[in-house]
Motif scaffolding. Structure first.
Motif, PDB file in Angstrom:
ATOM      1  N   TYR A  42       0.825  -1.214   0.000  1.00 41.60           N
ATOM      2  CA  TYR A  42       0.000   0.000   0.000  1.00 41.60           C
ATOM      3  C   TYR A  42       0.858   1.261   0.000  1.00 41.60           C
ATOM      4  O   TYR A  42       0.576   2.220  -0.711  1.00 41.60           O
ATOM      5  CB  TYR A  42      -0.936   0.030   1.207  1.00 41.60           C
ATOM      6  CG  TYR A  42      -2.023  -0.999   1.179  1.00 41.60           C
ATOM      7  CD1 TYR A  42      -2.660  -1.370   0.002  1.00 41.60           C
ATOM      8  CD2 TYR A  42      -2.448  -1.610   2.357  1.00 41.60           C
ATOM      9  CE1 TYR A  42      -3.664  -2.304  -0.009  1.00 41.60           C
ATOM     10  CE2 TYR A  42      -3.459  -2.553   2.351  1.00 41.60           C
ATOM     11  CZ  TYR A  42      -4.064  -2.896   1.167  1.00 41.60           C
ATOM     12  OH  TYR A  42      -5.067  -3.825   1.159  1.00 41.60           O
ATOM     13  N   GLY A  46       1.148   4.122  -2.760  1.00 41.06           N
ATOM     14  CA  GLY A  46       0.883   5.514  -2.397  1.00 41.06           C
ATOM     15  C   GLY A  46       2.002   6.456  -2.796  1.00 41.06           C
ATOM     16  O   GLY A  46       1.763   7.502  -3.412  1.00 41.06           O
ATOM     17  N   GLY A  95      -3.109   8.389  -4.008  1.00 42.96           N
ATOM     18  CA  GLY A  95      -1.849   8.065  -3.355  1.00 42.96           C
ATOM     19  C   GLY A  95      -1.901   8.302  -1.851  1.00 42.96           C
ATOM     20  O   GLY A  95      -1.404   7.501  -1.065  1.00 42.96           O
ATOM     21  N   THR A  96      -2.534   9.387  -1.445  1.00 38.29           N
ATOM     22  CA  THR A  96      -2.671   9.678  -0.015  1.00 38.29           C
ATOM     23  C   THR A  96      -3.552   8.638   0.668  1.00 38.29           C
ATOM     24  O   THR A  96      -3.258   8.190   1.783  1.00 38.29           O
ATOM     25  CB  THR A  96      -3.248  11.092   0.180  1.00 38.29           C
ATOM     26  OG1 THR A  96      -2.384  12.026  -0.470  1.00 38.29           O
ATOM     27  CG2 THR A  96      -3.361  11.446   1.650  1.00 38.29           C
ATOM     28  N   ALA A  98      -3.879   5.544  -0.278  1.00 36.52           N
ATOM     29  CA  ALA A  98      -3.073   4.324  -0.185  1.00 36.52           C
ATOM     30  C   ALA A  98      -2.094   4.396   0.989  1.00 36.52           C
ATOM     31  O   ALA A  98      -1.877   3.395   1.679  1.00 36.52           O
ATOM     32  CB  ALA A  98      -2.324   4.082  -1.496  1.00 36.52           C
ATOM     33  N   LEU A  99      -1.528   5.576   1.249  1.00 36.01           N
ATOM     34  CA  LEU A  99      -0.641   5.721   2.420  1.00 36.01           C
ATOM     35  C   LEU A  99      -1.416   5.554   3.720  1.00 36.01           C
ATOM     36  O   LEU A  99      -0.926   4.926   4.667  1.00 36.01           O
ATOM     37  CB  LEU A  99       0.068   7.072   2.391  1.00 36.01           C
ATOM     38  CG  LEU A  99       1.192   7.217   1.379  1.00 36.01           C
ATOM     39  CD1 LEU A  99       1.747   8.631   1.396  1.00 36.01           C
ATOM     40  CD2 LEU A  99       2.295   6.215   1.657  1.00 36.01           C
TER      41      LEU A  99
END
Length: 112
Positions: A42, A46, A95-96, A98-99
């Motif tokens: 993940y 991200g 992406g955020t 996923a982080l």
């Protein structure tokens, strides 16, 4: 070198430190893949999407300069830049997310 490329270079220089941090994040996640488990996947996704968003932003700056120099109409230019901005925002937001998923994936299960 074209004037529009020279004008875009200072703006692109400000994006480089963030891009280097995203590359470092991807490298660390891949290096610690075994200990992080699914969180590494993940987080790598991200950081990769955030890097892609930064590259899209830098590319948009260069594209804008090229389009202005070639004399594209203001209305078509505005629509294209808006579309590019929306795509970049969606990529960076994904992406955020996923982080955040990587952070939550590493949390221990609550004791019952």
């Amino acid at each position: 070198m074209s004037d529009w490329v020279l004008a875009a270079l200072p703006q692109l220089a400000f994006a480089v430190p963030g891009m280097l941090l995203y590359v470092l994040g991807i490298s660390l996640c891949l290096a610690r893949r075994r200990s992080l488990g699914v969180a590494s996947t993940y987080a790598s996704l991200g950081f990769g999407l955030l890097l892609l968003g930064a590259l899209l932003g830098a590319g948009a700056q260069l594209w804008l300069g090229w389009m202005v120099q070639d004399g594209h109409a203001g209305s078509s230019l505005s629509m294209r830049m808006t579309a590019m901005g929306i795509v970049r925002t969606v990529v960076s937001l994904t992406g955020t997310i996923a982080l955040l998923a990587a952070i939550l994936a590493r949390r221990p299960a609550p004791d019952a």
